[in-house]
Design a protein around this motif. Structure first.
Motif, PDB file in Angstrom:
ATOM      1  N   LEU A   7      87.928  19.683  85.460  1.00 37.93           N
ATOM      2  CA  LEU A   7      86.877  19.241  84.547  1.00 37.93           C
ATOM      3  C   LEU A   7      86.560  17.755  84.692  1.00 37.93           C
ATOM      4  CD1 LEU A   7      87.787  21.286  81.358  1.00 37.93           C
ATOM      5  CD2 LEU A   7      85.879  21.678  82.950  1.00 37.93           C
ATOM      6  N   GLY A   8      87.495  16.998  85.256  1.00 40.21           N
ATOM      7  CA  GLY A   8      87.264  15.579  85.503  1.00 40.21           C
ATOM      8  C   GLY A   8      86.418  15.290  86.733  1.00 40.21           C
ATOM      9  N   GLN A   9      86.072  16.327  87.482  1.00 38.37           N
ATOM     10  CA  GLN A   9      85.280  16.160  88.703  1.00 38.37           C
ATOM     11  C   GLN A   9      83.782  16.198  88.392  1.00 38.37           C
ATOM     12  OE1 GLN A   9      86.858  15.339  91.358  1.00 38.37           O
ATOM     13  NE2 GLN A   9      88.898  15.876  90.630  1.00 38.37           N
ATOM     14  N   HIS A  10      82.974  15.770  89.357  1.00 42.49           N
ATOM     15  CA  HIS A  10      81.521  15.845  89.231  1.00 42.49           C
ATOM     16  C   HIS A  10      81.085  17.302  89.150  1.00 42.49           C
ATOM     17  CE1 HIS A  10      80.760  11.589  90.142  1.00 42.49           C
ATOM     18  NE2 HIS A  10      81.775  11.697  90.988  1.00 42.49           N
ATOM     19  N   TYR A  11      79.919  17.534  88.563  1.00 43.88           N
ATOM     20  CA  TYR A  11      79.365  18.890  88.506  1.00 43.88           C
ATOM     21  C   TYR A  11      79.052  19.403  89.910  1.00 43.88           C
ATOM     22  CZ  TYR A  11      76.213  22.766  87.607  1.00 43.88           C
ATOM     23  OH  TYR A  11      75.626  24.003  87.606  1.00 43.88           O
ATOM     24  N   GLU A  12      78.450  18.546  90.731  1.00 42.97           N
ATOM     25  CA  GLU A  12      78.151  18.914  92.113  1.00 42.97           C
ATOM     26  C   GLU A  12      78.467  17.730  93.014  1.00 42.97           C
ATOM     27  OE1 GLU A  12      73.340  18.016  91.967  1.00 42.97           O
ATOM     28  OE2 GLU A  12      74.042  20.046  92.290  1.00 42.97           O
ATOM     29  N   GLU A  13      78.447  17.974  94.291  1.00 43.26           N
ATOM     30  CA  GLU A  13      78.794  16.966  95.299  1.00 43.26           C
ATOM     31  C   GLU A  13      78.027  15.666  95.068  1.00 43.26           C
ATOM     32  OE1 GLU A  13      80.329  14.837  98.198  1.00 43.26           O
ATOM     33  OE2 GLU A  13      81.100  16.790  97.650  1.00 43.26           O
ATOM     34  N   PRO A  14      78.725  14.535  94.842  1.00 42.63           N
ATOM     35  CA  PRO A  14      78.035  13.277  94.565  1.00 42.63           C
ATOM     36  C   PRO A  14      77.600  12.504  95.812  1.00 42.63           C
ATOM     37  CG  PRO A  14      80.389  12.965  94.333  1.00 42.63           C
ATOM     38  CD  PRO A  14      80.163  14.439  94.625  1.00 42.63           C
ATOM     39  N   ASP A  15      78.196  12.789  96.968  1.00 46.95           N
ATOM     40  CA  ASP A  15      77.965  11.962  98.153  1.00 46.95           C
ATOM     41  C   ASP A  15      77.161  12.632  99.257  1.00 46.95           C
ATOM     42  OD1 ASP A  15      79.558   9.919  97.001  1.00 46.95           O
ATOM     43  OD2 ASP A  15      81.356  10.956  97.698  1.00 46.95           O
ATOM     44  N   ASP A  16      77.287  13.934  99.393  1.00 44.41           N
ATOM     45  CA  ASP A  16      76.633  14.667 100.477  1.00 44.41           C
ATOM     46  C   ASP A  16      75.651  15.668  99.895  1.00 44.41           C
ATOM     47  OD1 ASP A  16      78.210  13.438 102.524  1.00 44.41           O
ATOM     48  OD2 ASP A  16      79.865  14.782 102.009  1.00 44.41           O
ATOM     49  N   LEU A  17      75.045  16.436 100.787  1.00 46.16           N
ATOM     50  CA  LEU A  17      74.188  17.526 100.362  1.00 46.16           C
ATOM     51  C   LEU A  17      75.007  18.485  99.507  1.00 46.16           C
ATOM     52  CD1 LEU A  17      71.292  18.582 100.839  1.00 46.16           C
ATOM     53  CD2 LEU A  17      72.241  19.978 102.672  1.00 46.16           C
ATOM     54  N   PRO A  18      74.576  18.773  98.282  1.00 48.35           N
ATOM     55  CA  PRO A  18      75.388  19.647  97.433  1.00 48.35           C
ATOM     56  C   PRO A  18      75.380  21.097  97.921  1.00 48.35           C
ATOM     57  CG  PRO A  18      73.375  19.024  96.290  1.00 48.35           C
ATOM     58  CD  PRO A  18      73.387  18.291  97.594  1.00 48.35           C
ATOM     59  N   ILE A  19      76.550  21.565  98.329  1.00 48.91           N
ATOM     60  CA  ILE A  19      76.724  22.969  98.687  1.00 48.91           C
ATOM     61  C   ILE A  19      77.828  23.525  97.791  1.00 48.91           C
ATOM     62  CG2 ILE A  19      75.970  22.722 101.071  1.00 48.91           C
ATOM     63  CD1 ILE A  19      78.941  22.816 101.869  1.00 48.91           C
ATOM     64  N   PHE A  20      77.838  24.820  97.576  1.00 45.91           N
ATOM     65  CA  PHE A  20      78.856  25.439  96.745  1.00 45.91           C
ATOM     66  C   PHE A  20      80.090  25.685  97.595  1.00 45.91           C
ATOM     67  CE2 PHE A  20      81.079  28.566  94.286  1.00 45.91           C
ATOM     68  CZ  PHE A  20      80.808  28.202  92.981  1.00 45.91           C
ATOM     69  N   SER A  21      81.183  25.017  97.298  1.00 42.54           N
ATOM     70  CA  SER A  21      82.465  25.096  97.976  1.00 42.54           C
ATOM     71  C   SER A  21      82.823  23.725  98.533  1.00 42.54           C
ATOM     72  CB  SER A  21      82.469  26.152  99.077  1.00 42.54           C
ATOM     73  OG  SER A  21      83.796  26.377  99.521  1.00 42.54           O
ATOM     74  N   ARG A  22      83.874  23.684  99.332  1.00 45.30           N
ATOM     75  CA  ARG A  22      84.320  22.408  99.889  1.00 45.30           C
ATOM     76  C   ARG A  22      83.410  21.961 101.037  1.00 45.30           C
ATOM     77  NH1 ARG A  22      88.723  25.037  98.148  1.00 45.30           N
ATOM     78  NH2 ARG A  22      89.144  26.238  99.996  1.00 45.30           N
ATOM     79  N   GLU A  23      83.224  20.650 101.107  1.00 45.64           N
ATOM     80  CA  GLU A  23      82.418  20.066 102.164  1.00 45.64           C
ATOM     81  C   GLU A  23      83.325  19.676 103.340  1.00 45.64           C
ATOM     82  OE1 GLU A  23      80.406  20.405  98.659  1.00 45.64           O
ATOM     83  OE2 GLU A  23      82.061  19.001  98.788  1.00 45.64           O
ATOM     84  N   VAL A  24      82.726  19.254 104.431  1.00 45.49           N
ATOM     85  CA  VAL A  24      83.475  18.830 105.618  1.00 45.49           C
ATOM     86  C   VAL A  24      84.477  17.750 105.221  1.00 45.49           C
ATOM     87  CG1 VAL A  24      83.291  17.742 107.884  1.00 45.49           C
ATOM     88  CG2 VAL A  24      81.560  19.401 107.153  1.00 45.49           C
TER      89      VAL A  24
END
Length: 114
Positions: A7-24
């Motif tokens: 819950l302490g994390q961002h809702y969606e990816e803050p730095d890259d293109l927001p995709i659902f799941s882990r990014e590179v």
């Protein structure tokens, strides 16, 4: 503790293109680089491990798993196929096939990011 971490994390990816799941670069060995709620989707650990990947003392024989899904903001029991501005997070703890604990929370994009 794991739900609080999520819950302490961002809702969606803050730095890259927001995709659902882990990014590179966000792998399964450590959660230190995970920075948004859906990075935890599908994650499982047995025994449970800390954010740095170290086994949590006294948890031998337990398994923790996380599901994250988009839900209807008006009825969070209803899963949705695309982003609705609300994600339901479920953390489940099992001993074998027996569920011994479960925590459910909804994180919205309206919730201020930390």
């Amino acid at each position: 503790a794991l739900m609080g971490e999520i819950l302490g994390q961002h809702y969606e990816e803050p730095d890259d293109l927001p995709i659902f799941s882990r990014e590179v670069g966000e792998d399964n060995t450590s959660r230190l680089l995970w920075d948004d709620v859906d990075d935890y989707a599908g994650w499982t650990s047995s025994p449970p491990v800390s954010r740095t990947g170290v086994a949590v003392p006294g948890t031998t024989g337990l398994e923790r798993s996380v599901t994250v899904e988009w839900v209807n903001p008006g009825d969070t029991r209803m899963a949705m196929a695309s982003d609705t501005g609300a994600k339901k997070i479920t953390v489940t703890v099992r001993r074998g096939s027996l569920v011994i604990g479960e925590a459910v929370a909804v994180r919205t994009e309206a919730w201020p990011d930390s």
